[in-house]
Every structure is written in structure tokens, then in C-alpha cells.
Design an enzyme around this catalytic site. Structure first.
Site, PDB file in Angstrom:
ATOM      1  N   LYS A  28     -15.574   7.680  -3.596  1.00 31.41           N
ATOM      2  CA  LYS A  28     -16.725   7.955  -3.004  1.00 31.41           C
ATOM      3  C   LYS A  28     -17.276   9.283  -3.504  1.00 31.41           C
ATOM      4  CE  LYS A  28     -14.678   5.452   0.824  1.00 31.41           C
ATOM      5  NZ  LYS A  28     -13.854   5.636   2.039  1.00 31.41           N
ATOM      6  N   THR A  86      -9.180   6.063  -1.737  1.00 32.67           N
ATOM      7  CA  THR A  86     -10.706   5.699  -2.062  1.00 32.67           C
ATOM      8  C   THR A  86     -11.619   6.658  -1.781  1.00 32.67           C
ATOM      9  OG1 THR A  86     -10.554   4.689   0.215  1.00 32.67           O
ATOM     10  CG2 THR A  86     -10.044   3.118  -1.832  1.00 32.67           C
ATOM     11  N   HIS A 103       0.711  -1.372   0.049  1.00 33.47           N
ATOM     12  CA  HIS A 103      -0.127  -0.120  -0.039  1.00 33.47           C
ATOM     13  C   HIS A 103       0.963   1.081  -0.106  1.00 33.47           C
ATOM     14  CE1 HIS A 103      -4.218  -1.551   0.542  1.00 33.47           C
ATOM     15  NE2 HIS A 103      -3.555  -2.556   1.091  1.00 33.47           N
ATOM     16  N   LYS A 154      -0.133  14.481   1.558  1.00 32.40           N
ATOM     17  CA  LYS A 154      -1.395  14.714   1.230  1.00 32.40           C
ATOM     18  C   LYS A 154      -1.801  16.120   0.970  1.00 32.40           C
ATOM     19  CE  LYS A 154      -3.178  10.368   3.482  1.00 32.40           C
ATOM     20  NZ  LYS A 154      -3.623   9.558   2.266  1.00 32.40           N
ATOM     21  N   ARG A 159      -6.716  11.367   6.178  1.00 27.57           N
ATOM     22  CA  ARG A 159      -5.984  11.528   7.174  1.00 27.57           C
ATOM     23  C   ARG A 159      -4.754  12.880   7.145  1.00 27.57           C
ATOM     24  NH1 ARG A 159      -0.877   8.628   7.051  1.00 27.57           N
ATOM     25  NH2 ARG A 159      -1.764   7.672   5.365  1.00 27.57           N
TER      26      ARG A 159
END
Length: 813
Positions: A663, A659, A363, A557, A552
Site C-alpha cells: 500500500k 501487505t 500465513h 515486527k 499490529r
């Protein structure tokens, strides 16, 4: 038709009687006199009655037919609330809602009584939850294995702008969906001395002495398939002390103290999800947790297999064990231990069975995120397992040297034990028959960079399985009005076969369909606005653009780039009378690890900016900033359907898949993101005109890392917008954020926030222009929904089943 109405009426009356009878049994009270939590527990008990018959039937069918079983090992399963999803999958939502309404209960008001199960943190755990849902819904004999944590990661509170962590006591009122199976407990051994002793006949036998035993007790949770009678199992292991009837009156003080210390040790194992690993003891506890649930799980699988009367030599033909990230990688050595030590197999045969049984999902492309354990921690804690890992490595390196006689670099890069550490990803790769990444770009980087030596050595082991999400929770459950619209437009076959959402492509210019789609999006935005007002006291106009980044909090990110951009917009709105943006609400949500200082400072900055912007009446109609406290699955069910823009802005090459992007897409949001993770495949699925891609490409990022040619100072000195916002971190505009300024400038901006800043601003301007043409925007929204079926976890799991596990659906009648 009349007969059907009569049947429904009878079913409703029967269900009402069940509620009343169950209330009497559980509480000794009338249903009307129950507290709200007692009402929830009563309804859950009735739902379990609907589930249990198929659960028993499923387990009997698997055993009788000897179907191949999949066991998905993951240290997290972020389930969310189960009552709604169980009713959706049972196909009984309408029946329960109508029956309860006649008893004076609104089912939608009952759902929040269920706590989110504190069994996971983020994407890894949510993916595992989607996967076991899909296994059951596809009729695959697939089960989960993990830990029953007493406390989740933490409950996040924002106090004076700072993240404060309080214990997430999610089990405070029990967990209605679990079943304790004390008769299936197993023992797990830690510490002691392990060595091989030569017997009189010259054979070697294992001696493991002076070890500590921990009892692992399983708590089973039913996983309900979508309208197909299949109910699989998530097995959660709890560390418990064996009942001790010793007479404390005859024990010395030292013995009593030793017993207390042992009890404290045992109870600590399953007390917290992700103990703080900033200390040696915290990291050691993490390793203890990992071996605890892996050993318990593998022992349980082997025991059940043998009790079914099957030959241990056929184990790999009937069992698939999947290692989700490196946390369960010790399963390779544990299965070898059982086969060699307990089943008395020779090494070569045991190794062949182990490799054919195991498969590993990676991952991350970041080497620092691949788990490694110091030998001086691993060996004393797991002495027999360390011996097995040593032998696996010795034999493995013999083969490496045979294939690469002068390849000492290959030996170094492929060694499981290297530089005083046990490399868990390497153990998982060597001990598995399949290694997969979770998005096309991620797998490509693994093969070309992070794991390039292993790919060279095992070129046929590597494959890609792009992640997916369960549309049953994230569309059918979370957005019932959109579900109904899709049903009316293309029929309901897509609910079982989500790839059929593609039929919506025939309706993306249908004005009536788009008008309804617009109304539903606004309904969801009103829901989120109401939630934010109730829980945060902030008024957000649902007619604003809802621009959302929830995940997170982590530097790669790049929530920091998002908030710096908001600072830039605010400055322009205040100082440039000609500057305009469409009214926009920018939402953030996510937790920072307790010891992750920069991430916590980023949260503090977001809240400092929000406080200033939201209290400035001059811009309140144009810009709002909201940090959603304690973001998790249940809040996500409100947030994802409400978003117009999905922020997926990680540094290219860093996000394995994501993911959340799926969504958002499935609920009609447009992606604003880098070409990273599954964003690449989303942009290919919808077309570039129906998303917004910006920033450095993965190859450019990797080249900067390789050459060291990027200089943050250059961006600061040559880009006025960058200089402005970075200076505002320290000039008192929002408070003192020297830490973030130094991180970006002195730390040389390791994730290229400043380098991508102007491209990010342009991407927002492009999105704003798109939004001004509402007809075109709604078409893009519809195209995103129509092409989201490929990102269902059903597609992902079918690929795992066909390509890796080689298992077929088992029909339960």
C-alpha cells in the site's frame, strides 16, 4: 458531447429524485431535514438499489450456467468502509457526488458516518477483503464465508500513554450493507456422545445423541466488481437462539435457568472477534467460533449445490473451498462428515472429493502460531468431528508407514493427532490438494524448515502465491489526485489492468510529471497532518519527512527497534551540537492484543518518548513522534498515501508477506526494510537503489536460532548506542521500562533488535541522504508506483484461479 451532457444531466436529476423519495420512505422526512447519519443511511440505500439488480442477475447466471464456485473461508474480513469502494466499483462516484452537491451535501463528509466493519484485526482480514474484491472485479464466481461479530477486536484509546481497550460496538446503528437471510439458516451441533452402531445387516451407522444445537443465520453482504456487473457475496454467520414459544409458567426454576444459560452460550459465540485466549474458556470459545462458521458454511454450500440438481459425486468439479490460515481447517472434517454421514458415501470416495475441493494458505513460519487444540477440549466439544479426524489420521499414517517403513520421525512429524493435541495445519495439509505460502521467501522457508517433513512427503502440493492489495481501494479510492495524474500520463487502462502501471516507467524522469507527483504527496501529507492535529492535538509540519510504521504491535515486527532509534536520535540532538537530521516525523499505529504485555509496554514507551520529544522546543523543528490511536482501514486510507518512508523492519524470516508494504509502495513511499516477506520481491521489482535494505538475512537468523550463538549481552557491552538506549529504559529518562530492558537483555533479544540496531541506524542515514536530492527521491517514488502493479491482488487471485481453483471468469451481462 451535448448528448452525453444531457444524459448525465438526466441521470443526475433522476438520482436526486431517488434520494428524496428514499428519504421519505425511510424516515418520513425531507432530505434536507435528515441527521448526518440518516443522510448516510439514505445514500447507502440508494447505492444498494444500484447494486441489487446486478446481484440478482449474478446469482441467477451462476446457477443457470452451473459455474464452478469458490468459497473463501476466513475468520476475518477487514472490509473497511464500503460506500466509497462500492461507488468506485460501480463507476458512479462522480454522478453521486454531483447530485448530492446540488442537494447541499458533500459526499466526502458523509463517508466518515459509516463505521469500519468490526470483522477483522490486521493483515489476514485485510488480505481476505482484498481477495473477494478481486474475485468480483475479475468476474470470478467467488464468495466469502465468515462470522458476523457483534463487537470488533476493540476500540483502542490511549490514556496516559497506555492502550485501553473499549468495546467496538460497530453494529450500534446497524450495518447498512447486510441482508438477513433467515430462510437459509442451518443448525450446528456441539457436545453430546457420538459412536458407531452395528445394524442388523452388519453395516455401521452413526449415533450422535444428547448434542446441543445452535442456529446459524446468514447475513449476506454484496461484493461489487469493478465496472463489470458482477456482484458476489460475503456470507456472515450469526449465532441465534431458535424461537421458543414454551410456556415459562409451566417450567421449573432449573429449566428456566438452563434456558438462560443456553441463550447466553449461543449469544457468546458471535459476540466478540478473537475472544481472549489466555484462559481455557477463551480458547474453547475460539474453537467453538471456528467450528460454528465452518459447519454452517459447508452445510450451506452442500445444500445449495444439491438444490441446483447437481450430482454429489461431481462436487469437487463445481466447488472450491479455500482455507485461509488454520482457523477454518476443520472444514476438512466437516465436509467428510456431510459426505459420509448424510450423503452415505464410502470413505475413499468422500476423501478423494474432499481433498480435491480443499486448498490451504499458510500465513506463518512460526510453529507456535500454527493452531493446536488439546484433545480433551476438542473431543467433548466436537465428538463426531474428532472421530473423523482420528480416522483421517489413522489412514494417513498407514500410508506414511508404507512409504517410510522405518521412518518413525516422519510418523511423528506428519501425525495430525500428536502429543495430546489436534494439529490444525497438519489436518489442512493432509486434507487439501494445494498448500501455498504468501511470498517467495515465506514459501521457501515453509518447504525447507517449518513444514519440511510435509514438503518431503507432498513435494508437488506446495506452491507460492505472493500476496496483493486491491488498487481500487488503496489507490483509486484513497488517492484520487494521484489516480487522475496517472490517467493523464498513461491513460486509464491500468484501472482494469494494474500491471499497466509499468508504463509509468517511461515518465520517471519527466520533470512536469514529478512536479505534480510532489504536489500530490504534499496534499496527502497535509491531510494526515490535519487528521493528527484534530484527533491528537499534535502539530506536524507537512514539509517534514513522514516516516511511518503502522501494523499490529508485535515483538517480531520490531516497533521497539524503531522507538529505541528515536531515543538515540533525540539524545544525539540534545547532546551533540554538530548532529543534524532532516526534519522528520516518525508515525506509529497499531493495536496490541489485550493480553500481550510486551506489546502494550512498547506502546507505552512510544507515547512516553513522544510526550518528551514533542514538548521539547529545542528539537520540535527537527523531530516529532506520533502514535495514531485506533489505527484501522479508514485511517490507513489517510496514512498510506502520506508516507515518504515505509518502515518494514520485521526480523528476517518472521513476516510471511506483509501487505502494508504494498500500500505504501503503490502511493510512492520508499521501503526501509529487512529482506523479509514481500520486501524481497518489492526490492527486486524496484531495484535496490529505490529502497533501503538492512539487517540480518533470513538464513543468518535461522542459523542463530539453530546454534544458540547469539548473545544480547555482547551487543549491550560492545555497542555504545545500544547500551545508551537500553540504559535509558531504566534510568528514569522516560519512566520505568524494566520490563522491556529485561525482555531484551535477560530474554536474549529473541528478534535481534540489538543486533540489527546499528544497521538500522545506517539505513536511516542512507534514506536521509537520498531525501536531500529531491529530484532523485521523486524518481524513486515514481518507480515504486510504476512497479507496484504486480502487487495488485488481481494478479494474486488470477494465479489462485489458474493454478489452484481451476476456475474461469463468468461474464455477467
Amino acid at each position: 458531447m451535448a448528448n452525453k451532457r444531457n444524459e448525465l444531466g438526466l441521470a443526475k436529476e433522476g438520482l436526486k429524485q431517488r434520494f428524496l423519495a428514499t428519504a421519505h420512505i425511510l424516515w418520513g422526512s425531507d432530505f434536507a431535514d435528515l441527521t448526518s447519519h440518516e443522510v448516510y443511511a439514505t445514500i447507502a440505500a440508494v447505492v444498494k438499489q444500484y447494486i441489487s439488480e446486478n446481484w440478482v442477475k449474478t446469482n441467477k447466471a451462476y446457477t443457470k450456467r452451473r459455474d464452478k464456485q469458490i468459497y473463501y473461508f476466513s475468520i476475518e474480513f477487514l472490509l473497511g468502509r464500503l460506500m466509497r469502494s462500492n461507488l468506485v466499483n460501480l463507476g458512479e462516484m462522480e454522478l453521486f457526488s454531483d447530485a448530492l452537491e446540488e442537494l447541499g451535501v458533500n459526499l466526502d463528509e458523509v463517508f466518515p458516518e459509516e463505521p469500519d466493519a468490526g470483522l477483522g484485526n490486521g493483515g489476514l482480514g485485510r488480505l481476505a477483503a482484498c481477495f473477494i474484491d478481486s474475485m468480483a472485479s475479475l468476474g470470478l464466481p467467488g464468495h466469502g464465508c465468515s462470522i458476523r461479530y457483534q463487537y470488533g477486536l476493540f476500540e483502542q484509546k490511549i490514556i496516559k500513554g497506555n492502550q485501553v481497550e473499549i468495546p467496538d460496538n460497530w453494529l450500534g446503528n446497524g450495518f447498512e450493507w447486510e441482508y438477513r437471510k433467515a430462510d437459509k439458516a442451518v443448525n450446528v451441533k456441539f457436545n453430546g456422545n457420538a459412536y458407531m452402531k452395528e445394524e442388523e445387516d452388519g453395516s455401521l451407522s452413526l449415533v450422535h445423541e444428547d448434542y446441543m444445537t445452535v442456529m446459524a443465520v446468514p447475513y449476506d453482504v454484496p461484493i461489487v466488481g469493478f465496472r463489470n456487473n458482477t456482484v458476489n457475496t460475503l456470507r456472515l454467520w450469526n449465532a441465534e437462539v431458535n424461537r421458543d414459544f414454551s410456556d415459562y409458567g409451566t417450567m421449573t426454576r432449573e429449566q428456566i435457568q438452563a434456558k438462560k444459560e443456553y441463550r447466553n452460550f449461543v449469544e457468546s459465540i458471535t459476540e466478540y472477534l478473537y475472544p481472549d485466549d489466555s484462559s481455557y474458556e477463551g480458547r474453547r470459545l475460539r474453537l467453538i467460533q471456528e467450528y460454528f462458521f465452518v459447519s454452517a458454511g459447508v452445510q450451506s454450500i452442500v445444500r445449495h449445490y444439491l438444490l441446483a440438481g447437481m450430482d454429489i459425486k461431481d462436487f469437487a468439479k463445481k466447488i472450491a473451498i479455500h482455507i485461509n490460515d488454520t482457523h477454518p481447517a476443520v472444514a476438512v472434517a466437516e465436509l467428510m462428515r456431510i459426505l459420509v454421514d448424510e450423503e452415505r458415501m464410502d470413505w475413499e470416495e468422500a476423501w478423494e472429493i474432499t481433498r480435491e475441493t480443499m486448498a490451504y494458505t499458510n500465513h506463518t513460519i512460526m510453529p507456535e502460531a500454527l493452531e493446536k487444540w488439546p484433545i480433551d477440549m476438542f473431543r467433548p466439544l466436537l465428538p463426531r468431528i474428532y472421530m473423523i479426524v482420528e480416522e483421517i489420521n489413522r489412514r494417513h499414517l498407514e500410508e506414511v508407514r508404507r512409504r517410510f517403513p522405518n521412518g518413525e520421525q516422519m510418523v511423528h512429524e506428519l501425525s495430525i493427532i500428536e502429543d495430546g493435541q489436534v494439529h490444525m495445519a497438519r489436518l489442512a495439509i493432509v486434507g487439501s490438494h494445494s498448500v501455498n505460502g504468501v511470498a517467495a521467501i515465506h514459501t521457501d522457508i515453509l518447504k525447507k524448515d517449518t513444514l519440511k517433513f510435509f514438503h518431503r512427503y507432498y513435494p508437488t502440493k506446495f506452491n507460492n502465491k505472493t500476496n496483493g492489495i486491491t488498487h481500487r481501494r488503496w489507490l483509486i479510492g484513497a488517492n484520487p489526485e494521484l489516480t487522475a495524474l496517472i490517467d493523464e500520463t498513461i491513460g486509464d487502462a491500468w484501472q482494469k489492468a494494474p500491471d499497466q502501471l509499468s508504463h509509468l516507467n517511461d515518465h520517471v524522469t519527466d520533470k512536469a510529471f514529478l512536479a505534480e507527483l510532489s504536489k500530490i504527496k504534499r496534499l496527502r501529507k497535509v491531510d494526515l497532518s490535519d487528521y493528527i492535529h484534530t484527533h491528537g492535538g499534535i502539530l506536524v509540519d507537512p514539509d517534514m519527512i513522514f516516516d511511518v510504521q503502522v501494523k499490529r504491535i508485535h515483538s517480531y515486527k520490531r516497533q521497539i527497534m524503531n522507538i529505541l532509534h528515536i531515543m538515540y536520535l533525540y539524545h544525539e540532538l540534545k547532546t551533540n551540537k554538530r548532529f543534524r537530521i532532516p526534519p522528520t516525523a516518525r508515525f506509529f499505529g497499531g493495536k496490541a492484543a489485550p493480553g500481550y504485555y510486551i506489546a502494550k509496554e512498547t506502546i507505552r514507551l512510544i507515547n512516553a518518548v513522544a510526550d518528551k520529544v514533542n514538548n521539547d522546543k529545542a528539537v520540535s523543528d527537527m523531530l516529532k513522534v506520533v502514535f495514531i490511536e485506533n489505527f484501522g482501514v479508514s485511517i490507513g486510507e489517510i496514512v498510506y498515501p502520506a508516507a515518504d518512508i515505509s518502515e518494514q523492519i520485521s526480523t528476517a524470516s518472521k513476516e510471511a508477506s506483509g501487505t502494508g508494504n504494498m500500500k505504501f509502495m503503490m502511493n510512492g513511499a520508499l521501503t526501509l526494510g529487512t529482506l523479509d516477506g514481500a520486501n524481497v520481491e518489492i526490492s527486486q521489482a524496484v531495484g535496490r537503489e529505490h529502497c533501503e535494505i538492512f539487517g540480518l538475512r533470513a538464513e543468518e537468523v535461522l542459523n542463530y536460532y539453530a546454534t544458540g550463538s547469539y548473545k544480547a549481552w555482547d551487543e549491550y557491552n560492545t555497542n555504545p548506542a545500544v547500551r545508551l538506549v537500553v540504559s535509558q529504559l531504566v534510568d528514569g529518562t522516560y519512566g520505568d521500562f524494566h520490563s522491556l530492558r529485561d525482555y531484551l537483555i535477560q530474554g536474549n533479544d529473541e528478534f535481534f533488535v540489538l543486533k540489527d540496531f546499528s544497521a538500522y541506524d545506517r539505513a536511516h542515514k542512507n534514506m536521509n541522504r537520498k531525501y536531500e536530492d529531491q529530484a532523485a527521491w521523486l524518481k524513486s517514488s515514481a518507480i515504486n508506483i510504476a512497479n507496484s502493479g504486480v502487487f495488485s491482488s488481481d494478479r494474486t487471485i488470477k494465479e489462485y484461479a489458474d493454478d489452484i481453483w481451476h476456475v474461469k471468469p463468468a461474464i455477467i451481462v
